[in-house]
Design a protein around this motif. Sequence first.
Motif, PDB file in Angstrom:
ATOM      1  N   LYS A 170      49.818 -82.703 -15.764  1.00 34.40           N
ATOM      2  CA  LYS A 170      50.576 -81.479 -15.558  1.00 34.40           C
ATOM      3  C   LYS A 170      52.049 -81.806 -15.296  1.00 34.40           C
ATOM      4  CE  LYS A 170      46.624 -78.966 -13.642  1.00 34.40           C
ATOM      5  NZ  LYS A 170      46.102 -78.214 -12.480  1.00 34.40           N
ATOM      6  N   PRO A 171      52.945 -80.868 -15.586  1.00 32.70           N
ATOM      7  CA  PRO A 171      54.376 -81.101 -15.335  1.00 32.70           C
ATOM      8  C   PRO A 171      54.642 -81.379 -13.860  1.00 32.70           C
ATOM      9  CG  PRO A 171      54.053 -79.175 -16.729  1.00 32.70           C
ATOM     10  CD  PRO A 171      52.697 -79.556 -16.222  1.00 32.70           C
ATOM     11  N   VAL A 172      55.533 -82.318 -13.592  1.00 37.31           N
ATOM     12  CA  VAL A 172      55.922 -82.658 -12.215  1.00 37.31           C
ATOM     13  C   VAL A 172      57.444 -82.532 -12.137  1.00 37.31           C
ATOM     14  CG1 VAL A 172      55.850 -84.388 -10.386  1.00 37.31           C
ATOM     15  CG2 VAL A 172      54.007 -84.276 -12.072  1.00 37.31           C
ATOM     16  N   SER A 173      57.940 -81.683 -11.242  1.00 38.71           N
ATOM     17  CA  SER A 173      59.378 -81.444 -11.137  1.00 38.71           C
ATOM     18  C   SER A 173      59.946 -82.088  -9.880  1.00 38.71           C
ATOM     19  CB  SER A 173      59.681 -79.944 -11.120  1.00 38.71           C
ATOM     20  OG  SER A 173      59.245 -79.373  -9.895  1.00 38.71           O
ATOM     21  N   LEU A 174      61.246 -82.293  -9.899  1.00 37.94           N
ATOM     22  CA  LEU A 174      61.923 -82.892  -8.750  1.00 37.94           C
ATOM     23  C   LEU A 174      61.850 -81.977  -7.531  1.00 37.94           C
ATOM     24  CD1 LEU A 174      63.566 -85.397  -7.967  1.00 37.94           C
ATOM     25  CD2 LEU A 174      65.634 -84.147  -8.602  1.00 37.94           C
ATOM     26  N   GLN A 175      61.670 -80.676  -7.751  1.00 36.81           N
ATOM     27  CA  GLN A 175      61.577 -79.734  -6.638  1.00 36.81           C
ATOM     28  C   GLN A 175      60.400 -80.068  -5.726  1.00 36.81           C
ATOM     29  OE1 GLN A 175      63.906 -77.322  -6.000  1.00 36.81           O
ATOM     30  NE2 GLN A 175      62.821 -77.133  -4.051  1.00 36.81           N
ATOM     31  N   LEU A 176      59.349 -80.641  -6.286  1.00 37.85           N
ATOM     32  CA  LEU A 176      58.187 -81.012  -5.473  1.00 37.85           C
ATOM     33  C   LEU A 176      58.581 -82.050  -4.424  1.00 37.85           C
ATOM     34  CD1 LEU A 176      55.430 -81.319  -8.215  1.00 37.85           C
ATOM     35  CD2 LEU A 176      55.984 -79.354  -6.810  1.00 37.85           C
ATOM     36  N   ALA A 177      59.375 -83.029  -4.839  1.00 37.26           N
ATOM     37  CA  ALA A 177      59.823 -84.062  -3.897  1.00 37.26           C
ATOM     38  C   ALA A 177      60.765 -83.464  -2.858  1.00 37.26           C
ATOM     39  CB  ALA A 177      60.511 -85.190  -4.659  1.00 37.26           C
ATOM     40  N   ASP A 190      60.769 -80.338  -1.736  1.00 44.01           N
ATOM     41  CA  ASP A 190      59.986 -79.523  -0.807  1.00 44.01           C
ATOM     42  C   ASP A 190      59.279 -80.378   0.237  1.00 44.01           C
ATOM     43  OD1 ASP A 190      60.778 -77.271  -2.129  1.00 44.01           O
ATOM     44  OD2 ASP A 190      58.920 -77.045  -3.287  1.00 44.01           O
ATOM     45  N   GLN A 191      58.915 -81.608  -0.154  1.00 43.21           N
ATOM     46  CA  GLN A 191      58.194 -82.488   0.750  1.00 43.21           C
ATOM     47  C   GLN A 191      59.117 -83.424   1.531  1.00 43.21           C
ATOM     48  OE1 GLN A 191      54.743 -84.291  -1.317  1.00 43.21           O
ATOM     49  NE2 GLN A 191      54.895 -82.629  -2.797  1.00 43.21           N
ATOM     50  N   ARG A 192      60.433 -83.216   1.369  1.00 42.72           N
ATOM     51  CA  ARG A 192      61.443 -83.992   2.084  1.00 42.72           C
ATOM     52  C   ARG A 192      61.305 -85.486   1.798  1.00 42.72           C
ATOM     53  NH1 ARG A 192      62.853 -79.444   2.397  1.00 42.72           N
ATOM     54  NH2 ARG A 192      63.781 -78.389   4.180  1.00 42.72           N
ATOM     55  N   LEU A 193      61.003 -85.816   0.539  1.00 43.40           N
ATOM     56  CA  LEU A 193      60.888 -87.211   0.146  1.00 43.40           C
ATOM     57  C   LEU A 193      62.226 -87.742  -0.320  1.00 43.40           C
ATOM     58  CD1 LEU A 193      57.569 -87.028  -1.920  1.00 43.40           C
ATOM     59  CD2 LEU A 193      57.848 -87.859   0.412  1.00 43.40           C
ATOM     60  N   TYR A 216      52.242 -78.244   1.854  1.00 39.33           N
ATOM     61  CA  TYR A 216      53.590 -78.333   2.426  1.00 39.33           C
ATOM     62  C   TYR A 216      54.267 -76.964   2.418  1.00 39.33           C
ATOM     63  CZ  TYR A 216      53.818 -83.458   2.623  1.00 39.33           C
ATOM     64  OH  TYR A 216      53.611 -84.766   2.948  1.00 39.33           O
ATOM     65  N   VAL A 217      54.175 -76.297   1.269  1.00 43.70           N
ATOM     66  CA  VAL A 217      54.833 -74.997   1.135  1.00 43.70           C
ATOM     67  C   VAL A 217      54.232 -73.991   2.114  1.00 43.70           C
ATOM     68  CG1 VAL A 217      55.211 -73.045  -0.416  1.00 43.70           C
ATOM     69  CG2 VAL A 217      55.484 -75.383  -1.263  1.00 43.70           C
ATOM     70  N   GLU A 218      52.903 -73.979   2.216  1.00 43.18           N
ATOM     71  CA  GLU A 218      52.235 -73.053   3.109  1.00 43.18           C
ATOM     72  C   GLU A 218      52.599 -73.322   4.571  1.00 43.18           C
ATOM     73  OE1 GLU A 218      50.120 -69.861   4.290  1.00 43.18           O
ATOM     74  OE2 GLU A 218      50.531 -70.462   2.200  1.00 43.18           O
ATOM     75  N   GLU A 219      52.686 -74.584   4.955  1.00 45.46           N
ATOM     76  CA  GLU A 219      53.013 -74.925   6.340  1.00 45.46           C
ATOM     77  C   GLU A 219      54.460 -74.567   6.670  1.00 45.46           C
ATOM     78  OE1 GLU A 219      52.401 -76.174  10.174  1.00 45.46           O
ATOM     79  OE2 GLU A 219      50.928 -75.853   8.565  1.00 45.46           O
ATOM     80  N   ARG A 220      55.371 -74.782   5.716  1.00 46.43           N
ATOM     81  CA  ARG A 220      56.787 -74.495   5.968  1.00 46.43           C
ATOM     82  C   ARG A 220      57.046 -72.997   6.130  1.00 46.43           C
ATOM     83  NH1 ARG A 220      60.457 -78.501   5.314  1.00 46.43           N
ATOM     84  NH2 ARG A 220      62.102 -77.013   4.851  1.00 46.43           N
ATOM     85  N   ARG A 221      56.156 -72.173   5.605  1.00 47.90           N
ATOM     86  CA  ARG A 221      56.320 -70.731   5.763  1.00 47.90           C
ATOM     87  C   ARG A 221      56.142 -70.306   7.218  1.00 47.90           C
ATOM     88  NH1 ARG A 221      52.693 -69.126   0.517  1.00 47.90           N
ATOM     89  NH2 ARG A 221      54.330 -69.348  -1.078  1.00 47.90           N
ATOM     90  N   LYS A 222      55.541 -71.151   8.027  1.00 53.49           N
ATOM     91  CA  LYS A 222      55.306 -70.836   9.432  1.00 53.49           C
ATOM     92  C   LYS A 222      56.535 -71.126  10.300  1.00 53.49           C
ATOM     93  CE  LYS A 222      50.446 -72.089   8.811  1.00 53.49           C
ATOM     94  NZ  LYS A 222      49.359 -73.029   9.218  1.00 53.49           N
ATOM     95  N   GLU A 273      71.374 -69.521  17.897  1.00 51.02           N
ATOM     96  CA  GLU A 273      71.316 -70.921  17.465  1.00 51.02           C
ATOM     97  C   GLU A 273      70.953 -70.978  15.986  1.00 51.02           C
ATOM     98  OE1 GLU A 273      69.852 -73.832  20.752  1.00 51.02           O
ATOM     99  OE2 GLU A 273      68.537 -72.083  20.877  1.00 51.02           O
ATOM    100  N   THR A 274      71.370 -72.066  15.361  1.00 53.08           N
ATOM    101  CA  THR A 274      71.112 -72.273  13.936  1.00 53.08           C
ATOM    102  C   THR A 274      70.028 -73.325  13.756  1.00 53.08           C
ATOM    103  OG1 THR A 274      73.407 -71.739  13.389  1.00 53.08           O
ATOM    104  CG2 THR A 274      72.119 -72.892  11.709  1.00 53.08           C
ATOM    105  N   VAL A 275      69.067 -73.050  12.878  1.00 54.20           N
ATOM    106  CA  VAL A 275      68.014 -74.017  12.575  1.00 54.20           C
ATOM    107  C   VAL A 275      68.613 -75.127  11.711  1.00 54.20           C
ATOM    108  CG1 VAL A 275      65.765 -74.381  11.493  1.00 54.20           C
ATOM    109  CG2 VAL A 275      66.251 -72.220  12.672  1.00 54.20           C
ATOM    110  N   VAL A 276      68.601 -76.325  12.237  1.00 55.34           N
ATOM    111  CA  VAL A 276      69.187 -77.469  11.532  1.00 55.34           C
ATOM    112  C   VAL A 276      68.125 -78.227  10.745  1.00 55.34           C
ATOM    113  CG1 VAL A 276      70.418 -79.656  11.800  1.00 55.34           C
ATOM    114  CG2 VAL A 276      70.993 -77.703  13.257  1.00 55.34           C
ATOM    115  N   ASN A 277      66.978 -78.415  11.369  1.00 47.37           N
ATOM    116  CA  ASN A 277      65.941 -79.223  10.709  1.00 47.37           C
ATOM    117  C   ASN A 277      64.579 -78.828  11.261  1.00 47.37           C
ATOM    118  OD1 ASN A 277      64.995 -81.492   9.033  1.00 47.37           O
ATOM    119  ND2 ASN A 277      64.477 -82.441  10.982  1.00 47.37           N
ATOM    120  N   ILE A 278      63.552 -78.944  10.412  1.00 45.41           N
ATOM    121  CA  ILE A 278      62.184 -78.739  10.881  1.00 45.41           C
ATOM    122  C   ILE A 278      61.342 -79.939  10.474  1.00 45.41           C
ATOM    123  CG2 ILE A 278      62.365 -76.229  10.730  1.00 45.41           C
ATOM    124  CD1 ILE A 278      60.709 -76.343   8.192  1.00 45.41           C
ATOM    125  N   ASN A 279      60.345 -80.259  11.294  1.00 48.58           N
ATOM    126  CA  ASN A 279      59.438 -81.365  11.009  1.00 48.58           C
ATOM    127  C   ASN A 279      58.018 -80.823  11.134  1.00 48.58           C
ATOM    128  OD1 ASN A 279      57.736 -83.698  11.175  1.00 48.58           O
ATOM    129  ND2 ASN A 279      59.524 -84.920  11.764  1.00 48.58           N
TER     130      ASN A 279
END
Length: 278
Positions: free
Chosen positions: A181-188, A190-193, A218-224, A239-245
């Motif tokens: 299947k096609p693999v795009s750079l967006q996948l990487a 989204d996963q912060r790779l 990853y996408v489902e978890e980041r929606r939270k 406050e501004t959200v700078v980063n999430i882990n």
Amino acid sequence: MAGFAEVSFKGTRRAYYTFDALDLAPGDRVIVQADRGEDLGRVTALGSIAERKCSSSSGCSTPAPTLRVIRRAIADEIRRAEHKQDDEARVRGETRKHVARHRLKMKVTETEWQFDRKKLIIYFTAEKRVDFRALVRDLAQAFRTRIELKQIGVRDEAALLGGVGRCGRELCCSTWLPALKPVSLQLAKDQRLSLNPAQISGCCGRLMCCLVYEHDSYVEERRKYPREGKKIKTSLGEETVVNINIFTKMITLRRDEGGQRVVGKEDLKREISTLSRR
């Protein structure tokens, strides 16, 4: 009622067949109808499983396959098939000599004899379209059979030849992966790779297929979480959200007047909930 079977051949080549009055099981070697002849393959799926795989495969004819499994292969036919595979290395070498003589910009990847040797499939890669008409005539004369030249991409080449991935296991595409299947750079992203090609590319030089496997999670978890860059009201003001882990469930926040803090997802939810009740 006719049975339904998926049969695999060399590399990742698979095809679908019907059969009657045969007691087959996955792993059986069988003789099947082929283009103007017969071929030998291995049963990899039967019944409803084979039908589902067929329905999702571009190589499955509709409404049902027209070719049939003829019979189980006998020991002598299996030995002949193994000898055929040994001869494919010789054929591959000779084919490459013909390609060099014709000065064609193509790379011969693999060769595959049909079981009855009435057809020879030659897989190759090339950056552009290749006029191989003269080559086909020479090969047909040299090997005394019908020639099928099949151009494949670099990902298909890796699937055909096999190898070991960065994880230390055999390549997914050459073992169990049913389709590329096609693999795009967006996948990487989204996963912060790391976006370093050396870190996220497979043996084929393209993005690794396994980037797709956990992407939905990853996408489902980041929606939270609140999106990065969003301003939210907390107990300390705006406050501004700078980063999430998503692994540690921690969120980094920065205040407009300077300074930042790291807070847990649940703690932040409680802060915002408390503010909303005031």
